[in-house]
Design a protein around this motif. Structure first.
Motif, PDB file in Angstrom:
ATOM      1  N   HIS A  77       0.845  -1.193   0.000  1.00 13.49           N
ATOM      2  CA  HIS A  77       0.000   0.000   0.000  1.00 13.49           C
ATOM      3  C   HIS A  77       0.885   1.249   0.000  1.00 13.49           C
ATOM      4  O   HIS A  77       2.037   1.218   0.439  1.00 13.49           O
ATOM      5  N   ASP A  78       0.329   2.322  -0.502  1.00 14.82           N
ATOM      6  CA  ASP A  78       1.063   3.592  -0.525  1.00 14.82           C
ATOM      7  C   ASP A  78       0.921   4.257   0.847  1.00 14.82           C
ATOM      8  O   ASP A  78      -0.130   4.813   1.170  1.00 14.82           O
ATOM      9  N   ILE A  79       1.980   4.190   1.643  1.00 15.21           N
ATOM     10  CA  ILE A  79       1.928   4.801   2.989  1.00 15.21           C
ATOM     11  C   ILE A  79       2.743   6.094   3.024  1.00 15.21           C
ATOM     12  O   ILE A  79       3.186   6.518   4.100  1.00 15.21           O
ATOM     13  N   ASP A  93      -0.629   7.692  15.536  1.00 18.13           N
ATOM     14  CA  ASP A  93      -1.627   6.919  16.276  1.00 18.13           C
ATOM     15  C   ASP A  93      -1.440   5.433  15.970  1.00 18.13           C
ATOM     16  O   ASP A  93      -0.553   5.032  15.208  1.00 18.13           O
ATOM     17  N   ASP A  94      -2.291   4.608  16.568  1.00 18.45           N
ATOM     18  CA  ASP A  94      -2.121   3.159  16.430  1.00 18.45           C
ATOM     19  C   ASP A  94      -2.262   2.700  14.976  1.00 18.45           C
ATOM     20  O   ASP A  94      -1.552   1.778  14.543  1.00 18.45           O
ATOM     21  N   VAL A  95      -3.184   3.299  14.232  1.00 21.67           N
ATOM     22  CA  VAL A  95      -3.383   2.905  12.831  1.00 21.67           C
ATOM     23  C   VAL A  95      -2.123   3.221  12.029  1.00 21.67           C
ATOM     24  O   VAL A  95      -1.659   2.395  11.227  1.00 21.67           O
ATOM     25  N   GLU A  96      -1.572   4.394  12.248  1.00 17.60           N
ATOM     26  CA  GLU A  96      -0.363   4.799  11.509  1.00 17.60           C
ATOM     27  C   GLU A  96       0.839   3.945  11.899  1.00 17.60           C
ATOM     28  O   GLU A  96       1.655   3.566  11.043  1.00 17.60           O
ATOM     29  N   LEU A  97       0.932   3.609  13.177  1.00 17.63           N
ATOM     30  CA  LEU A  97       2.014   2.731  13.625  1.00 17.63           C
ATOM     31  C   LEU A  97       1.848   1.330  13.036  1.00 17.63           C
ATOM     32  O   LEU A  97       2.843   0.683  12.659  1.00 17.63           O
ATOM     33  N   GLU A  99       0.432   0.714  10.109  1.00 17.59           N
ATOM     34  CA  GLU A  99       0.792   0.826   8.696  1.00 17.59           C
ATOM     35  C   GLU A  99       2.301   0.722   8.502  1.00 17.59           C
ATOM     36  O   GLU A  99       2.777   0.043   7.581  1.00 17.59           O
ATOM     37  N   ILE A 100       3.046   1.375   9.373  1.00 16.46           N
ATOM     38  CA  ILE A 100       4.508   1.350   9.254  1.00 16.46           C
ATOM     39  C   ILE A 100       5.042  -0.045   9.578  1.00 16.46           C
ATOM     40  O   ILE A 100       5.929  -0.561   8.880  1.00 16.46           O
ATOM     41  N   LYS A 101       4.498  -0.681  10.606  1.00 11.75           N
ATOM     42  CA  LYS A 101       4.949  -2.028  10.952  1.00 11.75           C
ATOM     43  C   LYS A 101       4.642  -3.010   9.823  1.00 11.75           C
ATOM     44  O   LYS A 101       5.501  -3.810   9.422  1.00 11.75           O
ATOM     45  N   ASP A 132      12.005  -3.874  14.940  1.00  8.10           N
ATOM     46  CA  ASP A 132      12.334  -4.082  16.362  1.00  8.10           C
ATOM     47  C   ASP A 132      11.621  -3.064  17.254  1.00  8.10           C
ATOM     48  O   ASP A 132      11.167  -3.405  18.364  1.00  8.10           O
ATOM     49  N   ILE A 133      11.522  -1.831  16.793  1.00  4.83           N
ATOM     50  CA  ILE A 133      10.838  -0.789  17.574  1.00  4.83           C
ATOM     51  C   ILE A 133       9.357  -1.115  17.736  1.00  4.83           C
ATOM     52  O   ILE A 133       8.773  -0.932  18.810  1.00  4.83           O
ATOM     53  N   LEU A 134       8.749  -1.601  16.668  1.00  5.39           N
ATOM     54  CA  LEU A 134       7.302  -1.808  16.650  1.00  5.39           C
ATOM     55  C   LEU A 134       6.887  -3.228  17.035  1.00  5.39           C
ATOM     56  O   LEU A 134       5.686  -3.514  17.123  1.00  5.39           O
ATOM     57  N   ASP A 135       7.846  -4.094  17.254  1.00  2.00           N
ATOM     58  CA  ASP A 135       7.523  -5.495  17.564  1.00  2.00           C
ATOM     59  C   ASP A 135       8.346  -5.977  18.758  1.00  2.00           C
ATOM     60  O   ASP A 135       9.213  -6.841  18.622  1.00  2.00           O
ATOM     61  N   PRO A 136       8.078  -5.418  19.936  1.00  2.00           N
ATOM     62  CA  PRO A 136       8.864  -5.806  21.120  1.00  2.00           C
ATOM     63  C   PRO A 136       8.673  -7.272  21.484  1.00  2.00           C
ATOM     64  O   PRO A 136       9.539  -7.859  22.140  1.00  2.00           O
TER      65      PRO A 136
END
Length: 465
Positions: A77-79, A93-97, A99-101, A132-136
């Motif tokens: 997807h185009d993020i 926010d959680d949705v944006e985080l 999308e990045i993950k 790593d930041i988004l998946d502890p």
């Protein structure tokens, strides 16, 4: 010229764009941002990338890996909007985080597949640190939540909230605990965003490179499916062997007819092309314009082989009825396009000029004079151009003639449905001043009223006498 402008101006280019099997919205966006390349080195780089992709796509041993890669590209997807928010240092926010993950996990997978396929023309940066930041929890699942692992205090407070209803706490106390948890979560989102900010450029580059991969692979598959070739960069002239127009060829095939490819060279001077009606002169100009456009957007071209001189502008004048919709007569629109070519020449803008039956809508005496005048100007300034005409032109310029009707050895009946089978669309050099006189013959074949044609023949005979 942009891709959107080329779709509007160049016959058959919309067909080329639509036949690209681009998997992702990001790839489609990348396609429409492609520049019209005028530098030979830039064009060669783009064509070399497609050539590498063609080799990968055509290798049977890559079929399974390519299938997996294409499946991954379909998930892209185009993020870019979310990355822009991150670049502006706004808290995500959680949705944006999420999308990045999701994108980072996908990008790492695509990077791995690309490496296995030895795709050398893209450079997808590693996003392992982003993951790593988004998946502890290190589960590598495309899901995001402000995990307990981010904060022992948050984990303890959440556990307490789960017990509070059974321990007799009041609604007010429970709500206060919830607000504390929300505040902790907000602080964690802020901290995560700050940790991600240094990776914004890498995220954007990864998105760009994967979208570019999608486009280049689509070009490669298209080259294979349509039988396109890699053109060379021309020097003193442009030439094609086996030039064709993919959209028109496809339409003919649907009617169980064949498209006859043609060979043509286009030197740095004007060339006049004559031939009977229905002899393919207009299709030839459209095919040349399409091939030039395709090369300068980094596509393979519709020919068996080609060497093409890059230009800064393609000026094409083929009446299609659109000028009338704009309130212009066809003659007025044609003259305005001539002004463009003259202005370009005086400003030393390199151009390919393609004009179909110049000045055909005015009286023959003045029309012929206009053709001679523009040819005189083009000869003087060495303008690379093709001009089709029905006028007999006595000018010191190169002339080509469509061979036209072939011998009907079997005395078959020629009809509107099979007439193409009796026309040789190939070109030959000629020094003749006169143009072919086959209009009445073609009118007979397509079924024009016989009485009218007899009258026409009478007047034609009187003119000859």
């Amino acid at each position: 010229m942009s891709i959107k402008q080329a779709i509007k101006q160049i016959s058959g280019f919309n067909y080329i764009v639509n036949s690209l099997n681009i998997r992702s919205s990001a790839g489609r966006k990348q396609l429409f941002s492609l520049p019209f390349l005028t530098n030979g080195d830039d064009i060669e780089t783009a064509l070399d990338e497609t050539e590498t992709a063609v080799g990968i796509v055509n290798a049977p041993e890559n079929e399974k890996r390519l299938s997996m890669l294409f499946s991954k590209l379909m998930q892209l997807h185009d993020i870019s909007g979310t990355i822009r928010i991150l670049s502006d240092k706004n808290i995500l926010d959680d949705v944006e985080l999420f999308e990045i993950k999701y994108f980072a996990l996908l990008a790492e997978s695509i990077r791995e597949h690309a490496g296995q396929l030895k795709i050398s023309f893209i450079d997808i940066p590693s996003l392992a640190k982003v993951i790593d930041i988004l998946d502890p929890e290190k589960k590598r699942i495309p899901h995001f939540y402000v995990y307990d692992q981010y904060s022992p205090d948050l984990a303890s407070l959440r556990a307490q909230l789960n017990r509070m209803p059974d321990q007799g706490y009041s609604e007010q106390e429970i709500e206060q605990a919830r607000l504390q948890a929300q505040q902790l979560e907000d602080e964690i989102r802020k901290k995560i965003t700050q940790q991600l900010y240094p990776h914004a450029r890498a995220l954007l580059k990864a998105l760009h490179e994967i979208a570019r991969l999608d486009v280049v692979l689509a070009k490669a598959r298209q080259a294979k499916e349509l039988g396109l070739c890699k053109p060379a960069i021309g020097d003193k002239k442009t030439f094609y062997t086996g030039l064709f127009h993919p959209e028109i060829r496809n339409l003919l095939r649907q009617q169980h007819k064949d498209f006859q490819p043609v060979d043509i060279s286009i030197p740095m001077q004007p060339t006049v092309i004559t031939g009977a009606n229905m002899a393919g002169k207009s299709v030839l100009l459209k095919s040349v314009a399409l091939a030039q456009t395709m090369m300068q957007f980094g596509f393979y071209v519709a020919a068996q082989s080609a060497a093409i001189i890059p230009v800064e502008q393609i000026v094409i004048s083929i009446s299609d009825g659109e000028d009338e919709l704009k309130g212009l007569s066809s003659f007025a629109a044609e003259m305005l396009r001539l002004n463009t070519t003259i202005d370009n020449t005086r400003q030393h803008i390199s151009q390919l000029v393609l004009i179909d039956e110049l000045a055909r809508t005015t009286n023959p005496t003045e029309g012929k004079a206009i053709v001679c005048g523009i040819l005189d100007f083009f000869i003087q300034h060495n303008v690379q151009s093709l001009i089709t005409t029905h006028y007999g032109i006595d000018m010191p310029c190169r002339k080509l003639r469509v061979k036209g009707f072939t011998e009907n050895k079997n005395n078959e009946k020629i009809t509107i449905d099979n007439i193409n089978s009796f026309i040789d669309y190939s070109l030959e050099e000629t020094t003749e001043k006169e143009v072919p006189h086959e209009a009445v013959k073609i009118a007979e074949i397509i079924g024009v009223n016989a009485a009218i044609l007899e009258r026409a023949k009478k007047y034609l005979k009187n003119d000859v006498q």
